[in-house]
Write an enzyme that holds these catalytic residues in place. Sequence first.
Site, PDB file in Angstrom:
ATOM      1  N   ASP A 144       6.986 -35.386   9.857  1.00 43.42           N
ATOM      2  CA  ASP A 144       8.071 -34.512  10.317  1.00 43.42           C
ATOM      3  C   ASP A 144       9.417 -35.189  10.202  1.00 43.42           C
ATOM      4  OD1 ASP A 144       5.519 -33.507  11.868  1.00 43.42           O
ATOM      5  OD2 ASP A 144       6.957 -31.869  11.682  1.00 43.42           O
ATOM      6  N   ARG A 192      13.720 -26.290  16.948  1.00 42.00           N
ATOM      7  CA  ARG A 192      12.713 -27.331  17.235  1.00 42.00           C
ATOM      8  C   ARG A 192      13.357 -28.680  16.881  1.00 42.00           C
ATOM      9  NH1 ARG A 192       6.823 -26.438  14.906  1.00 42.00           N
ATOM     10  NH2 ARG A 192       6.324 -27.907  16.562  1.00 42.00           N
TER      11      ARG A 192
HETATM   12  O1  MRU Z   1       3.960 -28.518  15.141  1.00 39.59           O
HETATM   13  P1  MRU Z   1       3.793 -28.323  13.666  1.00 39.59           P
HETATM   14  O2  MRU Z   1       2.588 -27.529  13.296  1.00 39.59           O
HETATM   15  O3  MRU Z   1       5.055 -27.805  13.019  1.00 39.59           O
HETATM   16  O4  MRU Z   1       3.555 -29.801  13.136  1.00 39.59           O
HETATM   17  C1  MRU Z   1       3.360 -30.010  11.763  1.00 39.59           C
HETATM   18  C2  MRU Z   1       3.040 -31.413  11.422  1.00 39.59           C
HETATM   19  O5  MRU Z   1       3.052 -32.293  12.236  1.00 39.59           O
HETATM   20  C3  MRU Z   1       2.790 -31.698   9.975  1.00 39.59           C
HETATM   21  O6  MRU Z   1       1.870 -32.716   9.834  1.00 39.59           O
HETATM   22  C4  MRU Z   1       4.107 -32.116   9.329  1.00 39.59           C
HETATM   23  O7  MRU Z   1       5.098 -31.171   9.582  1.00 39.59           O
HETATM   24  C5  MRU Z   1       3.970 -32.309   7.887  1.00 39.59           C
HETATM   25  S1  MRU Z   1       3.818 -30.777   7.066  1.00 39.59           S
HETATM   26  C6  MRU Z   1       3.830 -31.008   5.389  1.00 39.59           C
END
Ligand code: MRU
Length: 409
Positions: A244, A96
């Site tokens: 992220d 990802r």
């Molecule tokens: O697509 P995801 O569920 O992996 O996205 C997660 C997020 O956007 C969270 O807000 C981010 O990773 C912070 S997690 C502590």
Amino acid sequence: MPDLGNIPPTIWWEDGTVRMIDQSRLPLVGDLLVCNSFEGVCTAISGMAVRGAPALGVAAALGVALWSETAGAGIDDLRYYLDELDRVADEIATTRPTAVNLKWGAERMKRFARENSDVGLDALRPLVLQEALAIRTEDEERNRSLGAHGAALIESGSRVLTHCNAGSLATAYFGTALGVIFSAHAEGKIVQVWVDETRPVLQGARLTAWELRMAGVPCKLICDNMAAAVMRQGLVDAVIVGADRIAANGDVANKIGTYSLAVLCKEHGIPFYVAAPSSTMDLTLVSGDGIEIEERDEREVTGVTVSGVIEPRTSIETKALDALTEAGPYPLGMTKGHQMELSRKGGAYQFDAWLRVAPPNVEVYNPAFDVTPAEYVTAIVTERGIARAPYGISLAELCSGTGAIHELG
Ligand code: MRU
């Protein structure tokens, strides 16, 4: 006081395998996923069985360790082992693109293996596993410390809104944005949490609402497009989200919909906080413009995925469910495009359904993340303290480990 005892661990090492709670089916199905190879870990990451930036960093590290203990165990040439470990780590890191923690975890494993390779291959393998386990332990420690720093920002009697899931499930344990909320709740400061459902994958409705309920923190679920109205009614005192990837200037990539919340906060005079550990900082990027935004399958937008368990009450129901199970992925009759797959689970049946809501062939754009410019961010909470604008300076100081703490309550 939140009760975290009911929240399961996210990802761990057991009996030579990497194990995790399958988050793609929570909360109605709580399956355990066992990965026997690093390829299995990659599949779990791309299928979002494990997700959330810090948890992805841990998954990358454990994935590399799993390779080292399985396929890597058959290698007896040190140089070849190190080259292969690099290749495996790179493959995991690219499953990802947006959460930098994935790359961070993979790079740390590569660096560790090379820097310790002089002990010889037999001694190196257990050290590689230990390093991955240390990354997992450190992640929880970072979140607990981040939670304590962030709680100082929350006023007593606060109603806090959060987006996506930046909870325990998004980390090794405890969470980032929810870590702050858990800590502030333990201090008696949180009256209620507003949970954005977070379309299209519904991490808010499925995971955050579940975690908060498990922990006994009062919460109310809203659709994403309700946040503005709730703010205008004066019912939100602060917004806190995870991240992220955070660029050197403080621009924040997080789940799609975060940027609109930040803009709304500015309009309504509400503080907008971001909680993220140092593993989420990407100081190699001068701004958020350089962050690659993942685009995901259009089916996330054109329909909804629901998993659950059906317990038949009569033998006729059992027969019908058996027939549907045999039929394989089952196109539900009334609307072409719906799909349901059934599998037997003891005396019950698990269903995984995708239900179309949009017309067939409609064009879709599905970016999974957006970038919130630093000017909208009131403060960034890290495990080392709280950074405020100008982020170029405050983040560099916090992340370089000089220990500068800009503000503590
Ligand atoms: O697509 P995801 O569920 O992996 O996205 C997660 C997020 O956007 C969270 O807000 C981010 O990773 C912070 S997690 C502590």
